[in-house]
Design an enzyme around this catalytic site. Structure first.
Site, PDB file in Angstrom:
ATOM      1  CB  CYS B 308      -0.925  -0.003   1.217  1.00 36.63           C
ATOM      2  SG  CYS B 308      -2.088  -1.362   1.188  1.00 36.63           S
ATOM      3  CB  CYS B 365      -2.455 -27.849   0.478  1.00 40.06           C
ATOM      4  SG  CYS B 365      -1.804 -26.418   1.366  1.00 40.06           S
TER       5      CYS B 365
END
Lengths: 92, 396
Positions: B308, B365
Site C-alpha cells: 500500500c 497443498c
C-alpha cells in the site's frame, strides 16, 4: 464474450480497465486473447513459454478454474473470469 | 368465581407430575437427566442453580422455550425457588403442547437442603452488564457469550490499516486480551486510515499507541504489546498464547509464515488484505477448511505485489476490511454463525460490490495436505525468489 475482471495490480497493464470483454470458447482462449489485446498483461501473468504462472489464480464465476478443467474449461456469454493474484497489503 | 392462586396450583398439580430431588439427582449428576428449565428471576439464578440447568425467567417462558428445546416431546424438568412458580410454568408448557413436563418439588431450596450439587454461574458485574448490554441482548451472544469474549485472547499482526479498526472494535467488544505485534512507529502518513493512532502519538510504537487508545476506550482489556516483527523464531510461542490470530500484515513473508505457523498451533487465522480500492477477506480454520496456501500456493513476484506504501490504499477501505476481520474473529471466538472459512470475500469499493469465491482444501497443498512436509522456512528468501518458481503445467 466473457467478462474478465482485472485485479488492481494489472489494471495499468490492461489500459486502466477494471473489466475487459474477451472472446474465446475456453479459459485458455480467453486468456490468450486477453494477452493479445493487452501484451503488458501477458508479460505479468505468463511465463516466457506462454504458460500461466503458478501465483495466478483464475476463477470462472465463483469456482477455481483448476478444479474445473483448468484452461480447457468451457466459457461463454455471461461467464465472468477473475484473475486473482494474492495481495499482501495490510496498509503500513 | 375466579380461581384463587391456590386453585391454580391445585389445578396444575392435577396434570403436572412432581418429582423429588432424590428422584432426579443421580441422573442430573450423571448428566443424562431431563432438560432443566429454571424459571426464577436473574438475581436468584445468579446465587446458584441445578447443574446443567438453563435459565428462562418466568416472564419470558413462552417466548423463549422454543430456543432451548428440541421438540414438544422432550423431557423437561421445571424448577424455581420452592416449586410453585415452576408448577404454574410447567402447566403453561403443558398447555403449549409439551407432553413430558415434570416439576421439581420443593424447588432449588429443597435441592440445596439435601446437599445436591449446585452450580454458581459466573456473571457479569453490574458495570460489565451495562457496558455490554447490547451484546447481552443478542441471543447468539448473551451473558454467556460476553463472558467467553472476556476470557478470549486475540492476536493482531500489525496495528496498521487493518489492525487499527480490528483492535479498536475487538477491544470495544470486550475481548479480554489483545496482543499487538508491530515493530513500526506511527507516521503522519498513517493517520489517513490507521484510526487507532493520533497526531500527538506520531513517533510512538504502534502497539503502544494502540494500547493507549484501547485503555481510554475499555480499560478492562489487557493489551500485550509485542514491539517486534513476527519471525520463525517467535511465531509459535506467540500464537500459542492466543485463541485467534488476525492477519493484518503488510508483506508476503509474514503472511506465509503465519499461514504455516497457525497450522502448527491450530490457531484459526482471520485473513484480510487490501490495495487501493480492493479488499480480500477469509478465515482459515486449520485442517478443517482450506489454508492460505490452498488459495495462494505461491506469492506473486514483487512487481505484481506492490505494498500500500507503493500503490496506495483508500483509507476507508481499511475500516471495512478490518471490521470484517473483527466480525469474523468474534464469530470464531464465540463459535457462532458461518465464518468465511472456505470462501474468499472480495470487496471492490469503487464498484461497491462484494464477490464471493469458493476456496477448497487442496489435496496437494504443500502446507496442509496429507503429504505436506510442514516446517517453517526462510520466508523472506522464498518470497524474493518467486520469479524462478516453476509454472503450472498448463498453457494459456
Amino acid at each position: 464474450m466473457s467478462t474478465v475482471k482485472i485485479p488492481p495490480v494489472l489494471r495499468q497493464a490492461a489500459g486502466g480497465e477494471r473489466t475487459v470483454d474477451v472472446s474465446g470458447a475456453t479459459v485458455g482462449e480467453v486468456l490468450t486473447n486477453l494477452c493479445d489485446q493487452h501484451p503488458a498483461v501477458g508479460a505479468q501473468i505468463l511465463t516466457p513459454d506462454g504458460e500461466l504462472h503458478k501465483y495466478v489464480n483464475v476463477y470462472v464465476n465463483d469456482e477455481d478454474a483448476r478444479l474445473l478443467q483448468w484452461t480447457d474449461t468451457p466459457v461463454g456469454d455471461g461467464d465472468t473470469l477473475m484473475i486473482l493474484p494474492a495481495m499482501a497489503g495490510g496498509a503500513r | 368465581m375466579s380461581p384463587s392462586y391456590q386453585d391454580l396450583l391445585a389445578a396444575a398439580r392435577e396434570v403436572i407430575p412432581e418429582v423429588e430431588p432424590s428422584d432426579v439427582a443421580p441422573k442430573v449428576e450423571a448428566g443424562d437427566g431431563p432438560l432443566i428449565i429454571d424459571v426464577r428471576e436473574t438475581a436468584e439464578w445468579d446465587q446458584g442453580h441445578l447443574p446443567g440447568a438453563v435459565h428462562i425467567p418466568r416472564g419470558f417462558l413462552e417466548s423463549r422455550v422454543g430456543n432451548v428445546t428440541s421438540g414438544t416431546d422432550q423431557e423437561l424438568l421445571i424448577s424455581c425457588a420452592s416449586g410453585q412458580r415452576s408448577l404454574l410454568a410447567a402447566k403453561t408448557l403443558s398447555d403449549m403442547g409439551y407432553s413430558n413436563v415434570t416439576n421439581l418439588a420443593g424447588g432449588f431450596a429443597r435441592w440445596k437442603q439435601n446437599n445436591y450439587p449446585v452450580e454458581v454461574p459466573r456473571i457479569l458485574s453490574p458495570a460489565q452488564r451495562s457496558r455490554y448490554s447490547r451484546h447481552v441482548l443478542i441471543p447468539e451472544v448473551g451473558e454467556e457469550g460476553q463472558l467467553k469474549l472476556l476470557d478470549s485472547k486475540a492476536l493482531l499482526i500489525g496495528a496498521g490499516g487493518l489492525g487499527s479498526p480490528a483492535a479498536y472494535y475487538l477491544a470495544a467488544a470486550g475481548v479480554g486480551t489483545i496482543g499487538l505485534v508491530d515493530d513500526d512507529v506511527v507516521d503522519e502518513s498513517n493517520l489517513q486510515r490507521q484510526i487507532i493512532h493520533t497526531t500527538d502519538r506520531v513517533g510512538v510504537n504502534k502497539g503502544e499507541s494502540a494500547k493507549e487508545a484501547i485503555r481510554a476506550l475499555n480499560p478492562e482489556v489487557q493489551v500485550n504489546v509485542h514491539p517486534f516483527r513476527v519471525n520463525r523464531d517467535n511465531v509459535l510461542d506467540l500464537l500459542e498464547q492466543y485463541d485467534v490470530v488476525v492477519d493484518g500484515a503488510d508483506n508476503f513473508p509474514t503472511r506465509y509464515l503465519l499461514a504455516d505457523a497457525s497450522l502448527m498451533t491450530r490457531t484459526p487465522l482471520v485473513h484480510a488484505s487490501i490495495l487501493r480500492f480492493e479488499g480480500h477477506a477469509s478465515v482459515f480454520t486449520p485442517y478443517d477448511g482450506p489454508c492460505y496456501r490452498c488459495l495462494f500456493p505461491e506469492p506473486p513476484p514483487p512487481d505484481l505485489a506492490p505494498s500500500c506504501g507503493e500503490a496506495g490504499v483508500l483509507g476507508v477501505l481499511c475500516g471495512v476490511m478490518g471490521n470484517i476481520q473483527a466480525t469474523e474473529a468474534i464469530k470464531v471466538l464465540l463459535d457462532i454463525g458461518d465464518t468465511l472459512s472456505g470462501r474468499l470475500l472480495i470487496y471492490d469499493a469503487l464498484g461497491m460490490t462484494f464477490t464471493e469465491l469458493k476456496v477448497r482444501r487442496d489435496p496437494d497443498c504443500p502446507s496442509c495436505g496429507p503429504n505436506a512436509d510442514l516446517q517453517l522456512r526462510d520466508y523472506e528468501a522464498w518470497c524474493a525468489g518467486v520469479g524462478s518458481h516453476d509454472p503450472v503445467g498448463a498453457g494459456a
